[in-house]
Design an enzyme around this catalytic site. Structure first.
Site, PDB file in Angstrom:
ATOM      1  N   ASN A  54      -1.135  12.685  -6.854  1.00 11.02           N
ATOM      2  CA  ASN A  54      -1.700  11.410  -7.285  1.00 11.02           C
ATOM      3  C   ASN A  54      -0.764  10.786  -8.317  1.00 11.02           C
ATOM      4  O   ASN A  54      -0.420  11.413  -9.322  1.00 11.02           O
ATOM      5  CB  ASN A  54      -3.088  11.633  -7.890  1.00 11.02           C
ATOM      6  CG  ASN A  54      -3.833  10.330  -8.124  1.00 11.02           C
ATOM      7  OD1 ASN A  54      -3.254   9.352  -8.596  1.00 11.02           O
ATOM      8  ND2 ASN A  54      -5.103  10.308  -7.791  1.00 11.02           N
ATOM      9  N   HIS A 110     -23.114  32.893   5.666  1.00 12.46           N
ATOM     10  CA  HIS A 110     -22.931  32.981   4.225  1.00 12.46           C
ATOM     11  C   HIS A 110     -21.468  33.165   3.839  1.00 12.46           C
ATOM     12  O   HIS A 110     -20.809  34.100   4.290  1.00 12.46           O
ATOM     13  CB  HIS A 110     -23.747  34.143   3.655  1.00 12.46           C
ATOM     14  CG  HIS A 110     -23.611  34.237   2.179  1.00 12.46           C
ATOM     15  ND1 HIS A 110     -24.386  33.502   1.329  1.00 12.46           N
ATOM     16  CD2 HIS A 110     -22.735  34.910   1.412  1.00 12.46           C
ATOM     17  CE1 HIS A 110     -24.009  33.739   0.084  1.00 12.46           C
ATOM     18  NE2 HIS A 110     -23.002  34.585   0.110  1.00 12.46           N
ATOM     19  N   GLN A 128      -9.499  13.094  -2.267  1.00 11.51           N
ATOM     20  CA  GLN A 128      -8.764  13.622  -3.401  1.00 11.51           C
ATOM     21  C   GLN A 128      -9.105  15.091  -3.653  1.00 11.51           C
ATOM     22  O   GLN A 128     -10.178  15.557  -3.266  1.00 11.51           O
ATOM     23  CB  GLN A 128      -9.063  12.800  -4.667  1.00 11.51           C
ATOM     24  CG  GLN A 128      -8.647  11.350  -4.540  1.00 11.51           C
ATOM     25  CD  GLN A 128      -8.978  10.543  -5.799  1.00 11.51           C
ATOM     26  OE1 GLN A 128      -8.450  10.799  -6.869  1.00 11.51           O
ATOM     27  NE2 GLN A 128      -9.856   9.573  -5.666  1.00 11.51           N
ATOM     28  N   CYS A 149     -29.303  35.068  -1.454  1.00 11.05           N
ATOM     29  CA  CYS A 149     -28.554  33.854  -1.770  1.00 11.05           C
ATOM     30  C   CYS A 149     -29.523  32.673  -1.809  1.00 11.05           C
ATOM     31  O   CYS A 149     -30.259  32.421  -0.846  1.00 11.05           O
ATOM     32  CB  CYS A 149     -27.462  33.623  -0.725  1.00 11.05           C
ATOM     33  SG  CYS A 149     -26.803  31.938  -0.759  1.00 11.05           S
ATOM     34  N   HIS A 179      -4.361   1.610   7.865  1.00 12.47           N
ATOM     35  CA  HIS A 179      -4.903   1.094   6.608  1.00 12.47           C
ATOM     36  C   HIS A 179      -6.370   0.691   6.741  1.00 12.47           C
ATOM     37  O   HIS A 179      -7.179   0.965   5.855  1.00 12.47           O
ATOM     38  CB  HIS A 179      -4.068  -0.113   6.155  1.00 12.47           C
ATOM     39  CG  HIS A 179      -4.410  -0.617   4.788  1.00 12.47           C
ATOM     40  ND1 HIS A 179      -3.813  -0.119   3.643  1.00 12.47           N
ATOM     41  CD2 HIS A 179      -5.285  -1.556   4.365  1.00 12.47           C
ATOM     42  CE1 HIS A 179      -4.308  -0.747   2.580  1.00 12.47           C
ATOM     43  NE2 HIS A 179      -5.202  -1.623   2.993  1.00 12.47           N
ATOM     44  N   HIS A 192      -6.917   2.034   1.622  1.00 10.33           N
ATOM     45  CA  HIS A 192      -6.411   2.941   2.659  1.00 10.33           C
ATOM     46  C   HIS A 192      -7.189   4.273   2.588  1.00 10.33           C
ATOM     47  O   HIS A 192      -7.262   4.885   1.527  1.00 10.33           O
ATOM     48  CB  HIS A 192      -4.908   3.168   2.415  1.00 10.33           C
ATOM     49  CG  HIS A 192      -4.212   3.772   3.582  1.00 10.33           C
ATOM     50  ND1 HIS A 192      -3.150   3.155   4.209  1.00 10.33           N
ATOM     51  CD2 HIS A 192      -4.428   4.927   4.262  1.00 10.33           C
ATOM     52  CE1 HIS A 192      -2.741   3.920   5.200  1.00 10.33           C
ATOM     53  NE2 HIS A 192      -3.506   5.001   5.255  1.00 10.33           N
ATOM     54  N   CYS A 248       0.849  -1.195   0.000  1.00  9.09           N
ATOM     55  CA  CYS A 248       0.000   0.000   0.000  1.00  9.09           C
ATOM     56  C   CYS A 248       0.883   1.243   0.000  1.00  9.09           C
ATOM     57  O   CYS A 248       1.622   1.485   0.955  1.00  9.09           O
ATOM     58  CB  CYS A 248      -0.924   0.002   1.213  1.00  9.09           C
ATOM     59  SG  CYS A 248      -1.819   1.562   1.373  1.00  9.09           S
ATOM     60  N   HIS A 260      -8.564   7.676   2.080  1.00 16.30           N
ATOM     61  CA  HIS A 260      -8.002   8.855   1.431  1.00 16.30           C
ATOM     62  C   HIS A 260      -9.101   9.636   0.735  1.00 16.30           C
ATOM     63  O   HIS A 260     -10.151   9.086   0.405  1.00 16.30           O
ATOM     64  CB  HIS A 260      -6.933   8.458   0.405  1.00 16.30           C
ATOM     65  CG  HIS A 260      -7.461   7.690  -0.766  1.00 16.30           C
ATOM     66  ND1 HIS A 260      -7.840   6.369  -0.682  1.00 16.30           N
ATOM     67  CD2 HIS A 260      -7.701   8.052  -2.050  1.00 16.30           C
ATOM     68  CE1 HIS A 260      -8.271   5.955  -1.868  1.00 16.30           C
ATOM     69  NE2 HIS A 260      -8.209   6.964  -2.714  1.00 16.30           N
TER      70      HIS A 260
END
Lengths: 337, 337
Positions: free
Chosen positions: B78, B243, B171, B199, B116, B167, B44, B169
């Site tokens: 990555n 906001h 991104q 809004c 892990h 494991h 890993c 994670h």
């Protein structure tokens, strides 16, 4: 009665399908991770002999009364219909701030064959043509009603593509509003038409046929290619060579030719990739725009070889791990017989 | 170098990720139907001791040199990046008729823990806060560059959500264009702002908090609810009460409070549904619109309990088989401890 609710942050509609609704605890993940299956034991509502499970809307058969065996294509109301024809069409209500309407529409199942254990790829081209004839008949019938604004015909093949019943079938949904993605595609094509005076899809087709590198098939009335900006590996578009906005207006000869090229591409995918899961979707003009010049009906085959993940769902940008120029070579070299 | 290609029929971009590209034959369906796993055997790359596999961009550790153990959150490029920082940004080319640009951008992995075999739901709230601090640090660093127009932070948990490495994670992707869906959400909010001077998201929040029926959690600075037009069963939105268009501008105290409510909702989903697969996506304003008043950053949790099928892919209309009013009750009644 199901309900159509609008997401005010995107203007997209969602169908809350109470007719097939599950209680919250039914979503608890089971240990073997198998998706819930509506197939009850070994009983298949689409197999010959079980016709009384759902009355037919249309069937191709030589003899015998409705809802009896002897058919080769049979169309039914979807028992777990996402939309239902009875109700008030296109009348918008608000629940507090939030817009919704009754879930009116039509949701049908096209049972593609009496045989339980087969698939479009393994049938004859003749049978595929019969299925497409059934699509066209239902399309032409349903477009008579002013209540429906668009008709979506699609197929889910395999578990990763969302099938719950194994017996080969496709589906048809008539909606009381034009779906967001349909409207988007039309708006883009209309803009192109206004800017350049040509059909965007005819131009795409022209360039794909000239470049040849992504082209996978050609016939008297159709071409098939892996599009330049393929979202998914082996994504395949089939387009008619003759400009026509609506699938409903396709002629008999074209329909036979369409069956041949669709069948060939499905067979190639079947043999090349070992019966991959896939969806296909028939894109056709909104019913009020069928006679306009700026759109071209077409079919998209979307193999489900990869998973649609967070980035795709959050941004709308697909990450494709295959080059359409390479998959096109692979498919061209695959035999369809 | 990967490439960004534009679909001229929708104007949507697609990333053709040549860095992680597979040869066509690698898509052949295997017998056990397991998705391809980039995890090589038992190695890993995210586990302590294997730091040299990928140099770190950021790490929280008490002592020790970079790329060594002792960290509790670690951010890496990555290895199979969909987008890469080196290249010409936002210069549009055409290949024949078809627009594309170099696949420039940033694609990072936030390794959430040295452990892990765990998940966000099973960590401490403190650890979740540390992860969110890492998000904010990377966000603030990357928005310095004029090259990036938007930052998408997301997580894929479980196989059905698109995870290839177990494991824990998340991104981060910085894009050289504003993604289609991000632009759409902003356009709708901007229109609302122009029409009503308020809004849109603050109004949604106001109505959800008044109606209470879909509300699942509240804290000093946040609310969580199952949205009125939920696309997926147990879809959950977490919104700040104050906001702010950009996640990058969130304060320390808010970040701690955000960690608490996010952790609580992930734990409830974990216990209620037996560790369901899910994605989450952090929606935040395009980087050039961070200071404008019309948008509100928020997080969407998207459980993957059902399959996105042909109708969804073809029309953009989701069919949801659960009522958000019912799932909200179920989650409110689930303990988070």
């Amino acid at each position: 009665m199901s309900v159509l609710r609008q997401d005010v942050s995107t203007n997209e509609w969602v169908i809350i399908a109470t007719e097939r609704a599950k209680r919250p605890h039914q979503f608890v993940k089971t240990r073997d991770d198998t998706p819930n299956d509506t197939e009850t034991g070994t009983f298949c509502p689409f197999c010959p002999g079980n016709e009384t499970a759902e009355p037919e809307v249309l069937a191709f058969r030589n003899e015998g009364p409705p809802d009896s065996p002897g058919w080769w294509v049979r169309v039914l109301r979807n028992k777990f219909a996402a939309l239902n024809p009875n109700g008030t069409t296109a009348h918008l209500w608000e629940q507090g701030f939030f817009p919704y309407m009754e879930g009116v529409g039509v949701h049908e199942v096209i049972v593609e064959t009496p045989e339980h254990h087969t698939s479009l790829a393994l049938m004859t081209t003749h049978q595929v043509a019969e299925i497409l004839f059934a699509y066209r008949l239902r399309f032409r019938e349903l477009r008579q009603s002013k209540a429906w604004k668009a008709i979506v015909i699609f197929k889910n093949h395999g578990e990763r593509a969302g099938t719950s019943l194994r017996h080969p079938h496709s589906q048809l949904v008539a909606t009381p509003i034009v779906p967001h993605d349909t409207r988007l595609k039309h708006a883009v094509a209309e803009q192109h038409y206004d800017n350049r005076g040509t059909c965007l899809y005819c131009e795409i087709l022209h360039h794909e046929m000239a470049a040849k590198i992504r082209l996978v098939d050609q016939s008297p009335s159709f071409a098939a290619f892996h599009p330049f900006a393929s979202r998914l590996p082996f994504e395949t578009w089939i387009m008619p060579l003759r400009h026509k906005a609506s699938f409903g207006n396709i002629g008999d000869e074209e329909l036979h030719d369409f069956a041949a090229i669709l069948h060939r591409q499905l067979r190639k995918l079947h043999f090349a990739l070992n019966d991959p899961d896939y969806n296909f979707v028939l894109h056709t003009a909104p019913l009020e725009d069928e006679d306009k010049d700026y759109y071209l009906w077409h079919l998209q085959i979307l193999p489900r070889l990869t998973t649609i993940a967070g980035f795709e769902l959050g941004s709308g940008i697909y990450i494709n791990t295959a080059l359409p120029e390479e998959t096109a070579v692979f498919i061209r070299e695959t035999s369809s017989v």
